[in-house]
Design a protein around this motif. Sequence first.
Motif, short mmCIF file in Angstrom:
data_model
loop_
_atom_site.label_atom_id
_atom_site.label_comp_id
_atom_site.label_asym_id
_atom_site.label_seq_id
_atom_site.Cartn_x
_atom_site.Cartn_y
_atom_site.Cartn_z
N ALA A 119 0.83 -1.21 0.00
CA ALA A 119 0.00 0.00 0.00
C ALA A 119 0.86 1.26 0.00
N TYR A 120 2.06 1.15 0.58
CA TYR A 120 2.90 2.35 0.68
C TYR A 120 3.36 2.83 -0.69
N LEU A 121 3.20 1.99 -1.74
CA LEU A 121 3.60 2.40 -3.08
C LEU A 121 2.52 3.23 -3.77
N PHE A 122 1.35 3.29 -3.18
CA PHE A 122 0.22 3.94 -3.82
C PHE A 122 -0.04 5.31 -3.18
N PRO A 123 0.20 6.40 -3.92
CA PRO A 123 0.12 7.74 -3.30
C PRO A 123 -1.20 8.02 -2.59
N THR A 176 -0.49 7.40 7.03
CA THR A 176 0.06 8.33 8.02
C THR A 176 -0.79 8.35 9.27
N VAL A 177 -2.11 8.47 9.07
CA VAL A 177 -3.00 8.52 10.23
C VAL A 177 -2.99 7.19 10.98
N LYS A 178 -2.96 6.10 10.22
CA LYS A 178 -2.96 4.79 10.87
C LYS A 178 -1.72 4.56 11.72
N SER A 179 -0.59 5.12 11.24
CA SER A 179 0.67 4.89 11.95
C SER A 179 0.68 5.58 13.31
N THR A 213 9.04 7.80 6.85
CA THR A 213 8.79 6.38 6.63
C THR A 213 8.83 6.13 5.14
N LYS A 214 8.74 4.83 4.76
CA LYS A 214 8.93 4.57 3.32
C LYS A 214 7.79 5.11 2.48
#
Lengths: 250, 299
Positions: free
Chosen positions: A188-192, A199-202, A223-224
Amino acid sequence: MGFWSAVLLPLLICLLLFIGFFSHSEKIAKLPGPMVWLQFAGAILAVMGSLLLPMLIIFIAYSVNNIEHKSETWKSLFSLPIAKWSIYSAKYFYALFLVLLCLTLFVLFTIGFGNFLSVLKPELKFNEYHIEKLLTQIYFKLFLASLGILSIQFLLSLLFRDFLKPMGIGFVATIAGIIMANLGWGYAYLFPYAHAMLTVKSLKPSNIANGPAVPQITVELFTKDIFVSLAVAVAVFILGYFIVLKKSVK
Amino acid sequence: MVISTEGLSFNFGSQQVVKSLSLQVPEGSIYGFLGPNGAGKTTTIKLLLNLLKTDQGSIHIFNKELQSNRISILSEIGSLIEQPAIYLHLSGRENLINRALLLQVPEKRVDEMLDLVHLTDAANKKAGKYSLGMKQRLGIALALLSDPKLLILDEPTNGLDPNGIIEIRELLIRLVTQHKKTVFVSSHLLAEVERMATHVGIIHKGEMLFQGSIKDLETISQPQVQVELDSTVDAANLLKKQGFLVTDVNDDHLSLPFTSKEQMGEINSLLNKNEYTVYSIRKVHKDLEKLFLDITQKA
């Protein structure tokens, strides 16, 4: 129009929240200071990550470009003795400024209304905790997370005259992003469009299970997903310039 | 030459809209770029402004190649393309101030321009509330703001009332004669161009059919002998019997191709001998409107 939406949106949302807290103060009064703040700021952040921020960016990117589409001024702008690069980047950075402005106002209004509440209702323990630094970090991370979407939406709005295409694409992508982030899909981190949600989840505090104890929240800025967001932003921005350079002005 | 193009061509997809165009616009001229709607006028103008990328051929403006000198060339050009591009949520003055900021032109120019196009009274009104003619005039003010050497105007009199048309025409003539500008103006109305242009280019379906000074255009139109008299039909029959070619007969006059002065005299005496009263007999140039139609329909 983009400018006022960037100002009014945080104002209205924080005002609504203020009214909500003000009228239900007795329920919240039992909570300790940090929790009151987190509830207050978190209510905005929860929507922010999912829909609000992506939608705001879609709208800002649209309004910055639409003003030229609507007045048929692209052709006159591009026939002025000004480098295409200047026109393109000036537009882009104005959109970027609007996003930054909006997020800054969210921080200011959240803190401002929070402190105002603590004056009006001292029983809410707003004064027991200072959230300024944490909140600034969170919103700054959100800003970084939004750059990837901004570049994409900016380009879409530049290329398409109508609202529906950039809006539709952006909306579908945002929904997809939310689903990806919520499913915890590894890539998921690859998808803008998932970055705001990620960010909110983290931010989920690790010791939430312990009930009313003060939750520990730390913001790890780079983060990545943030790196991906920045990389996408830069790549799409440059790609967009070459498209503008090649594109015929109708 | 202020504008000179060679073999300029442009395609929209598979359709060729500009075909091997060679424009020659001399300095200090008002060049009327004439053609029916859809002839490729706006496309040509967009090519001249580097808004569209040239497929084939070359464009030189102020003797400089357009692609490689884009900014220095554009800084000497003021343009108005199709409907004027103005911000409707801003007032007329704000539109001009905005452009003045972009071009780094002193703000005092703004008031001069408003005055020039007679918009001073409406300067603080939202441009969205302007009439079509006012918008057009604001567009011209925007084009003139940077005091450019070359003005490229696409149908500047579109939507203007007769007074407005005369004003624009006089303004353009004044700019060329007093301020040594060059004006390239497109139009689909010949009468319009005829009244102000010094040079004309006629384009049809993307091809240049004629280019030259307005005098050249008049000379290629074949002169006619026009005879005004009663009973034109009988007279026409008489002339035909005598071997003359009558090209046009209507209620009050008949026309024949002009060959010589002597022949005009011959026609006159022939008609007189046969007891036709000739009210007038004169040599006329075929009117340009007709010539324009002839040229564009032949293609």
